[in-house]
Design a protein around this motif. Sequence first.
Motif, PDB file in Angstrom:
ATOM      1  N   SER A   1      -7.635 -47.559 -36.146  1.00  0.00           N
ATOM      2  CA  SER A   1      -6.518 -46.321 -36.679  1.00  0.00           C
ATOM      3  C   SER A   1      -7.101 -45.490 -38.097  1.00  0.00           C
ATOM      4  O   SER A   1      -7.217 -44.069 -37.878  1.00  0.00           O
ATOM      5  CB  SER A   1      -5.825 -46.900 -37.042  1.00  0.00           C
ATOM      6  OG  SER A   1      -5.170 -47.264 -38.154  1.00  0.00           O
TER       7      SER A   1
ATOM      8  N   MET B   1      -1.695 -48.331 -31.827  1.00  0.00           N
ATOM      9  CA  MET B   1      -0.285 -49.417 -31.865  1.00  0.00           C
ATOM     10  C   MET B   1       0.045 -49.899 -30.575  1.00  0.00           C
ATOM     11  O   MET B   1       0.462 -50.940 -31.086  1.00  0.00           O
ATOM     12  CB  MET B   1       0.843 -47.754 -32.208  1.00  0.00           C
ATOM     13  CG  MET B   1       2.045 -48.173 -32.086  1.00  0.00           C
ATOM     14  SD  MET B   1       2.395 -49.084 -33.882  1.00  0.00           S
ATOM     15  CE  MET B   1       2.684 -47.799 -34.646  1.00  0.00           C
TER      16      MET B   1
ATOM     17  N   LEU C   1      -1.882 -52.933 -31.760  1.00  0.00           N
ATOM     18  CA  LEU C   1      -1.076 -54.368 -32.515  1.00  0.00           C
ATOM     19  C   LEU C   1       0.257 -54.683 -31.762  1.00  0.00           C
ATOM     20  O   LEU C   1       0.801 -56.048 -31.759  1.00  0.00           O
ATOM     21  CB  LEU C   1      -0.434 -53.100 -33.190  1.00  0.00           C
ATOM     22  CG  LEU C   1      -1.722 -52.468 -34.461  1.00  0.00           C
ATOM     23  CD1 LEU C   1      -0.886 -52.097 -35.710  1.00  0.00           C
ATOM     24  CD2 LEU C   1      -2.015 -54.269 -35.136  1.00  0.00           C
ATOM     25  N   ILE C   2       1.016 -53.886 -31.080  1.00  0.00           N
ATOM     26  CA  ILE C   2       2.387 -54.298 -30.424  1.00  0.00           C
ATOM     27  C   ILE C   2       1.717 -55.598 -28.888  1.00  0.00           C
ATOM     28  O   ILE C   2       2.452 -56.425 -29.391  1.00  0.00           O
ATOM     29  CB  ILE C   2       2.853 -52.956 -29.387  1.00  0.00           C
ATOM     30  CG1 ILE C   2       3.186 -52.304 -30.795  1.00  0.00           C
ATOM     31  CG2 ILE C   2       4.126 -54.002 -28.742  1.00  0.00           C
ATOM     32  CD1 ILE C   2       4.142 -51.127 -29.716  1.00  0.00           C
TER      33      ILE C   2
ATOM     34  N   GLN D   1       1.000 -58.707 -31.212  1.00  0.00           N
ATOM     35  CA  GLN D   1       1.964 -59.403 -31.395  1.00  0.00           C
ATOM     36  C   GLN D   1       3.342 -60.261 -30.743  1.00  0.00           C
ATOM     37  O   GLN D   1       3.599 -61.128 -30.794  1.00  0.00           O
ATOM     38  CB  GLN D   1       3.157 -58.215 -32.163  1.00  0.00           C
ATOM     39  CG  GLN D   1       3.959 -58.849 -32.919  1.00  0.00           C
ATOM     40  CD  GLN D   1       5.508 -57.516 -33.290  1.00  0.00           C
ATOM     41  OE1 GLN D   1       4.978 -56.681 -32.589  1.00  0.00           O
ATOM     42  NE2 GLN D   1       6.527 -58.086 -34.559  1.00  0.00           N
TER      43      GLN D   1
ATOM     44  N   SER E   1       0.532 -53.573 -41.076  1.00  0.00           N
ATOM     45  CA  SER E   1      -0.727 -52.245 -39.859  1.00  0.00           C
ATOM     46  C   SER E   1       0.028 -51.415 -38.893  1.00  0.00           C
ATOM     47  O   SER E   1       0.122 -50.038 -39.102  1.00  0.00           O
ATOM     48  CB  SER E   1      -1.534 -53.128 -38.983  1.00  0.00           C
ATOM     49  OG  SER E   1      -2.593 -53.904 -39.983  1.00  0.00           O
ATOM     50  N   MET E   2       0.880 -51.404 -38.765  1.00  0.00           N
ATOM     51  CA  MET E   2       2.040 -51.378 -38.119  1.00  0.00           C
ATOM     52  C   MET E   2       1.970 -49.555 -38.758  1.00  0.00           C
ATOM     53  O   MET E   2       2.080 -48.571 -38.115  1.00  0.00           O
ATOM     54  CB  MET E   2       3.008 -51.769 -37.325  1.00  0.00           C
ATOM     55  CG  MET E   2       2.677 -52.147 -36.058  1.00  0.00           C
ATOM     56  SD  MET E   2       4.211 -52.968 -35.440  1.00  0.00           S
ATOM     57  CE  MET E   2       3.690 -54.362 -34.042  1.00  0.00           C
TER      58      MET E   2
ATOM     59  N   PHE F   1       1.300 -45.592 -37.789  1.00  0.00           N
ATOM     60  CA  PHE F   1       1.882 -44.527 -37.939  1.00  0.00           C
ATOM     61  C   PHE F   1       1.341 -43.506 -39.154  1.00  0.00           C
ATOM     62  O   PHE F   1       1.798 -42.453 -38.662  1.00  0.00           O
ATOM     63  CB  PHE F   1       3.202 -44.975 -38.029  1.00  0.00           C
ATOM     64  CG  PHE F   1       4.845 -43.891 -37.576  1.00  0.00           C
ATOM     65  CD1 PHE F   1       4.977 -43.836 -36.209  1.00  0.00           C
ATOM     66  CD2 PHE F   1       5.213 -44.111 -39.348  1.00  0.00           C
ATOM     67  CE1 PHE F   1       6.015 -42.963 -36.262  1.00  0.00           C
ATOM     68  CE2 PHE F   1       6.265 -42.904 -38.652  1.00  0.00           C
ATOM     69  CZ  PHE F   1       6.532 -42.317 -37.619  1.00  0.00           C
TER      70      PHE F   1
END
Length: 105
Positions: free
Chosen positions: A2, A24, A27-28, A31, A54-55, A59
């Motif tokens: 990012s 994003m 990352l989701i 997870q 990190s999220m 953001f």
Amino acid sequence: MSDLVFWLEPTQIIPQITLATATMVSLITYQFILRQELPKMNYLTAEDKVIVGSMLLVFLALVESVTSINLVAEGYLELALYLDDVLKWLVPVLFMSLASFAFWI
């Protein structure tokens, strides 16, 4: 990943938003995969802390992208470039601090 948003010109709207959104989503997805593979814990692991932090940083990159796009649209290109210059060095420092906090505390 990012952090690359800050290295793009503020006039490049689509690459900035696409990069931040793709980061994003990655990352989701990461997870969800980890939650399926690792045993359930009643507390936050170091991995959880890094992913959540990190999220938040991704953001921040997304918010900065929208902010710089709006600044350029209003004629403040120099301010948008200054904001990019500050955050392109601040975000990696914040990430290293996050990793240090997650794994040593």
